[in-house]
Write a protein that holds these residues in place. Sequence first.
Motif, mmCIF file in Angstrom:
data_model
loop_
_atom_site.group_PDB
_atom_site.id
_atom_site.type_symbol
_atom_site.label_atom_id
_atom_site.label_comp_id
_atom_site.label_asym_id
_atom_site.label_seq_id
_atom_site.Cartn_x
_atom_site.Cartn_y
_atom_site.Cartn_z
ATOM 1 N N PRO A 51 -2.552 17.574 54.000
ATOM 2 C CA PRO A 51 -1.685 17.110 52.916
ATOM 3 C C PRO A 51 -1.940 15.641 52.609
ATOM 4 O O PRO A 51 -2.007 14.808 53.515
ATOM 5 N N ALA A 52 -2.101 15.347 51.346
ATOM 6 C CA ALA A 52 -2.367 13.981 50.910
ATOM 7 C C ALA A 52 -1.465 13.657 49.729
ATOM 8 O O ALA A 52 -0.853 14.547 49.132
ATOM 9 N N LEU A 53 -1.371 12.394 49.417
ATOM 10 C CA LEU A 53 -0.530 11.948 48.309
ATOM 11 C C LEU A 53 -1.362 11.175 47.302
ATOM 12 O O LEU A 53 -2.012 10.196 47.646
ATOM 13 N N MET A 54 -1.344 11.644 46.070
ATOM 14 C CA MET A 54 -1.969 10.914 44.975
ATOM 15 C C MET A 54 -0.887 10.131 44.238
ATOM 16 O O MET A 54 0.174 10.665 43.918
ATOM 17 N N VAL A 55 -1.172 8.866 43.978
ATOM 18 C CA VAL A 55 -0.264 8.015 43.206
ATOM 19 C C VAL A 55 -1.018 7.542 41.966
ATOM 20 O O VAL A 55 -2.079 6.918 42.085
ATOM 21 N N LEU A 56 -0.494 7.869 40.801
ATOM 22 C CA LEU A 56 -1.081 7.426 39.549
ATOM 23 C C LEU A 56 -0.172 6.399 38.894
ATOM 24 O O LEU A 56 1.041 6.569 38.853
ATOM 25 N N GLN A 57 -0.771 5.334 38.389
ATOM 26 C CA GLN A 57 -0.069 4.304 37.619
ATOM 27 C C GLN A 57 -0.899 4.053 36.369
ATOM 28 O O GLN A 57 -2.113 3.873 36.446
ATOM 29 N N TRP A 58 -0.257 4.057 35.205
ATOM 30 C CA TRP A 58 -1.051 3.962 33.980
ATOM 31 C C TRP A 58 -0.419 3.040 32.961
ATOM 32 O O TRP A 58 0.765 2.730 32.995
ATOM 33 N N ASN A 59 -1.305 2.611 32.044
ATOM 34 C CA ASN A 59 -0.865 1.968 30.809
ATOM 35 C C ASN A 59 -1.553 2.712 29.666
ATOM 36 O O ASN A 59 -2.111 3.787 29.869
ATOM 37 N N GLU A 60 -1.544 2.161 28.497
ATOM 38 C CA GLU A 60 -2.091 2.881 27.346
ATOM 39 C C GLU A 60 -3.595 3.088 27.432
ATOM 40 O O GLU A 60 -4.138 4.020 26.833
ATOM 41 N N ARG A 61 -4.277 2.258 28.177
ATOM 42 C CA ARG A 61 -5.740 2.300 28.159
ATOM 43 C C ARG A 61 -6.397 2.647 29.491
ATOM 44 O O ARG A 61 -7.595 2.892 29.535
ATOM 45 N N GLN A 62 -5.630 2.700 30.566
ATOM 46 C CA GLN A 62 -6.270 2.887 31.867
ATOM 47 C C GLN A 62 -5.308 3.514 32.867
ATOM 48 O O GLN A 62 -4.094 3.317 32.791
ATOM 49 N N VAL A 63 -5.879 4.288 33.795
ATOM 50 C CA VAL A 63 -5.125 4.886 34.891
ATOM 51 C C VAL A 63 -5.684 4.362 36.210
ATOM 52 O O VAL A 63 -6.897 4.376 36.427
ATOM 53 N N GLN A 64 -4.796 3.900 37.061
ATOM 54 C CA GLN A 64 -5.150 3.519 38.429
ATOM 55 C C GLN A 64 -4.712 4.650 39.350
ATOM 56 O O GLN A 64 -3.562 5.103 39.275
ATOM 57 N N ALA A 65 -5.607 5.106 40.217
ATOM 58 C CA ALA A 65 -5.308 6.227 41.106
ATOM 59 C C ALA A 65 -5.547 5.823 42.557
ATOM 60 O O ALA A 65 -6.523 5.142 42.874
ATOM 61 N N ARG A 66 -4.643 6.270 43.411
ATOM 62 C CA ARG A 66 -4.749 5.974 44.845
ATOM 63 C C ARG A 66 -4.419 7.238 45.626
ATOM 64 O O ARG A 66 -3.437 7.924 45.320
ATOM 65 N N LEU A 67 -5.232 7.553 46.615
ATOM 66 C CA LEU A 67 -5.022 8.744 47.425
ATOM 67 C C LEU A 67 -4.762 8.318 48.866
ATOM 68 O O LEU A 67 -5.605 7.676 49.494
#
Length: 324
Positions: A51-67
Amino acid sequence: MQIIECQQSLPQPYRWHEFLAFHARDVQQRSERLQPQSRRLFKALIWHGQPALMVLQWNERQVQARLHWPGDVVQDTDMHSQHQQQFQALLLRMLGLAWPPSALVQALGCHAELGPLLDRQRGLHVPASPTPFEALSWAIMGQQISVAVAVSLRRKLIEAAGLPLHSSTQQQVPEAAHLRASPDAEQVLQLGEGALRDLGFSQAKARTLLCVARAVQEGLLPLDDWAQQSARGLWNESTVEVMAQQLLAVKGIGPWTVNYCLLRGYGWPDGSLHGDVAVRRAIGLLTGTDKPDARAASDWLAQFKPWRALVAAHLWASLADKSY
């Protein structure tokens, strides 16, 4: 504990409505927690068996992803690069960018009936599940029942067999501490038919889900391998046809389930969803005719190869457009 990070620029425009709606299906948020105002998504998933956790944070032009993944830290450079590439490919699929739909507008923007719809819904992308098995499970649960009932089944399955996040992950990201990863084939098989029936699955759905899980475990349905081949650009119509035949060989899986899985699990843009009731109703509204039967809907969608699944997604969205 490992943390894998990547980022993805977004085409402009990028319409978030479909992504948010897809991850807000279950108001109880057992496998994902959506925070639209802060533009964040916490999503539990199975990553390399854990089991892992993905965290997405975004604005209008880009997505930051962390697993956040409780596996041993990868020291091998090649292996670390492989994990990074797999995570990037997963993010692309989830955002509906595996096959950028801009080509759909370029090819069909002047179509008399479809063109105006594409223009009104410019920036629509089709979100996908993080893993193909989760997408296929959802497709099986959704066969011939309402979305609300399917969501309830999904929630019960996650609560019964989903894996909780590792304690270290819960400590690092307390907002996601209650989440459970949607079960993979191994967890489904451990439940068995009786437990699935107790959760509310019909006998047919329970047996189909177990058959799929068993085929995955035995290597007869290499769902994750297909995802890696897709990410490397190795898919074509012949490849997809072979995959479809392997899926159709499982009792209880028909063309709708296959094409829905190809769209929501891999982002494949050309599965014909002519059997979908909502698609057929939207075709009737768009063309000003009675709702077509499945054969007529198939014939109408055929003109849009190789974009039939993306066209179906636009048809779904049109039903929620009150100005239409």
